[in-house]
Design an enzyme around this catalytic site. Structure first.
Site, PDB file in Angstrom:
ATOM      1  N   ASP A  15     -33.240 -28.406 -93.363  1.00  0.00           N
ATOM      2  CA  ASP A  15     -32.216 -26.851 -93.160  1.00  0.00           C
ATOM      3  C   ASP A  15     -31.620 -27.321 -91.945  1.00  0.00           C
ATOM      4  O   ASP A  15     -32.037 -28.185 -90.982  1.00  0.00           O
ATOM      5  CB  ASP A  15     -33.214 -25.788 -92.730  1.00  0.00           C
ATOM      6  CG  ASP A  15     -32.582 -24.540 -92.317  1.00  0.00           C
ATOM      7  OD1 ASP A  15     -31.526 -24.461 -92.969  1.00  0.00           O
ATOM      8  OD2 ASP A  15     -32.854 -24.100 -91.334  1.00  0.00           O
ATOM      9  N   ASP A  17     -29.411 -24.970 -89.614  1.00  0.00           N
ATOM     10  CA  ASP A  17     -29.294 -24.099 -88.220  1.00  0.00           C
ATOM     11  C   ASP A  17     -30.804 -23.924 -87.806  1.00  0.00           C
ATOM     12  O   ASP A  17     -31.480 -23.421 -88.758  1.00  0.00           O
ATOM     13  CB  ASP A  17     -28.547 -22.651 -88.667  1.00  0.00           C
ATOM     14  CG  ASP A  17     -27.116 -22.699 -89.219  1.00  0.00           C
ATOM     15  OD1 ASP A  17     -26.533 -23.707 -88.827  1.00  0.00           O
ATOM     16  OD2 ASP A  17     -26.814 -21.801 -90.012  1.00  0.00           O
ATOM     17  N   GLY A  64     -28.601 -14.183 -89.538  1.00  0.00           N
ATOM     18  CA  GLY A  64     -28.905 -14.317 -90.834  1.00  0.00           C
ATOM     19  C   GLY A  64     -28.217 -13.667 -91.906  1.00  0.00           C
ATOM     20  O   GLY A  64     -28.448 -13.870 -93.148  1.00  0.00           O
ATOM     21  N   ARG A  67     -21.510 -12.494 -93.359  1.00  0.00           N
ATOM     22  CA  ARG A  67     -20.500 -12.146 -92.169  1.00  0.00           C
ATOM     23  C   ARG A  67     -20.309 -10.592 -92.286  1.00  0.00           C
ATOM     24  O   ARG A  67     -20.116  -9.877 -91.242  1.00  0.00           O
ATOM     25  CB  ARG A  67     -19.356 -13.048 -92.245  1.00  0.00           C
ATOM     26  CG  ARG A  67     -18.748 -12.959 -91.168  1.00  0.00           C
ATOM     27  CD  ARG A  67     -17.421 -13.936 -91.067  1.00  0.00           C
ATOM     28  NE  ARG A  67     -17.726 -15.214 -91.836  1.00  0.00           N
ATOM     29  CZ  ARG A  67     -16.878 -15.638 -92.811  1.00  0.00           C
ATOM     30  NH1 ARG A  67     -15.591 -15.163 -92.970  1.00  0.00           N
ATOM     31  NH2 ARG A  67     -17.026 -16.698 -93.411  1.00  0.00           N
ATOM     32  N   SER A 142     -24.939 -22.556 -95.182  1.00  0.00           N
ATOM     33  CA  SER A 142     -23.796 -22.415 -94.565  1.00  0.00           C
ATOM     34  C   SER A 142     -22.568 -22.886 -95.011  1.00  0.00           C
ATOM     35  O   SER A 142     -22.605 -24.068 -95.786  1.00  0.00           O
ATOM     36  CB  SER A 142     -24.026 -23.271 -92.914  1.00  0.00           C
ATOM     37  OG  SER A 142     -22.892 -23.193 -92.396  1.00  0.00           O
ATOM     38  N   ASN A 144     -20.328 -23.870 -93.316  1.00  0.00           N
ATOM     39  CA  ASN A 144     -19.686 -24.730 -92.661  1.00  0.00           C
ATOM     40  C   ASN A 144     -20.645 -26.251 -92.234  1.00  0.00           C
ATOM     41  O   ASN A 144     -20.292 -26.909 -91.223  1.00  0.00           O
ATOM     42  CB  ASN A 144     -19.415 -24.188 -91.185  1.00  0.00           C
ATOM     43  CG  ASN A 144     -18.565 -23.057 -91.111  1.00  0.00           C
ATOM     44  OD1 ASN A 144     -17.283 -23.389 -91.316  1.00  0.00           O
ATOM     45  ND2 ASN A 144     -18.812 -22.070 -90.606  1.00  0.00           N
ATOM     46  N   ASP A 200     -36.894 -23.340 -90.510  1.00  0.00           N
ATOM     47  CA  ASP A 200     -37.297 -22.552 -89.373  1.00  0.00           C
ATOM     48  C   ASP A 200     -37.465 -21.023 -89.741  1.00  0.00           C
ATOM     49  O   ASP A 200     -37.787 -20.274 -89.064  1.00  0.00           O
ATOM     50  CB  ASP A 200     -36.198 -22.848 -88.027  1.00  0.00           C
ATOM     51  CG  ASP A 200     -35.014 -22.431 -88.339  1.00  0.00           C
ATOM     52  OD1 ASP A 200     -34.599 -22.395 -89.510  1.00  0.00           O
ATOM     53  OD2 ASP A 200     -34.440 -21.715 -87.620  1.00  0.00           O
TER      54      ASP A 200
HETATM   55 MG   LIG Z   1     -32.635 -22.159 -90.165  1.00  0.00          MG
END
Ligand SMILES: [Mg+2]
Length: 244
Positions: A15, A17, A64, A67, A142, A144, A200
């Site tokens: 993962d 982020d 999380g 947006r 994501s 990005n 995470d």
């Molecule tokens: Mg994460």
């Protein structure tokens, strides 16, 4: 090399982020700048609360979430009503989508300004895996992802990237469905039971369990080790340095 947990692992699926990069900091800063500027410029009407954006807001209203949901939640918490607008709205539009665009533009700027930090312990593990010849992939929803990995200088460490656009193009279900991790393992040519997942988020370790991966490692940076185990982590570490 990691004797022990990673001994029978032929591929590693990360993962982004919170596991590879400390991007939560960037998102939080971009939300703060967007909302504080918006509230400061807005005449305070009855029933509105113009307190600045706080860490509690980050956790409760935006972390999380898609947006626009983050914008709606925060505005509702301050008693502010704005028109929805459309996805075509520019960053100056006084709409939910407009504020979302403003936040997204700030995220892009912070990424490009070098605001992305790779966790040193994760980098240490990536070094070990490179020396060992173990292929690695990034699995993130994501939009990005590649921009972040490029800014962080680690894109070349990964043989496959399954990101927000892959999700759309291939019609994959997001986490907690295992689809994105399974797609990454397939891209690396490694069966799931020989691959390790590093996550995470609770939804992420759930995806690892649902995909029957060989090893699901929970990365606990916020003190929720028990919850990570309950949701599917075989092993929980505070930092990936422990496996390097
Ligand atoms: Mg994460």
């Amino acid at each position: 090399m990691p004797a022990g947990p990673l001994e029978h692992v032929d591929a590693c699926l990360f993962d982004m982020d919170g596991v590879l990069t400390d991007t939560a900091r960037i998102h939080s800063a971009a939300w703060r700048e967007t909302f504080d500027a918006f509230l400061a410029a807005r005449p305070e009407a009855a029933g509105e609360d113009h307190r600045p954006f706080s860490d509690d807001d980050y956790a409760a209203n935006v972390d999380g979430l898609p947006r626009e949901d983050g914008v709606r939640n925060f505005l509702a918490s301050r008693g502010v009503a704005l028109p929805e607008g459309t996805p075509e709205d520019g960053p100056d539009a006084g709409t939910v989508h407009g504020l979302g665009q403003r936040k997204n533009a700030l995220v892009g700027r912070l990424i490009d300004e070098g605001g992305v930090v790779v966790y040193p312990g994760t980098l240490a593990l990536l070094d070990v895996l490179r020396d060992r010849g173990t292929p690695c992939a990034v699995v993130s929803s994501s939009a990005n992802t590649k921009r972040v990995l490029t800014a962080a200088g680690v894109l070349d460490r990964f043989s496959a990237v399954v990101d927000g656009s892959t999700l759309q193009v291939r019609g994959l279900k997001g986490k907690p469905a295992p689809d994105t991790f399974l797609a990454a393992a397939a891209d690396l040519g490694v069966p799931p039971d020989r691959a390790a997942v590093f996550e995470d988020a609770l939804a992420g370790v759930e995806a690892g369990r649902a995909g029957a991966f060989g090893l699901v490692v929970g990365v606990d940076r916020v003190g929720h080790a028990d919850a990570l185990r309950e949701h599917g982590a075989d092993l929980v570490v505070a930092d990936l340095q422990e496996l390097a």
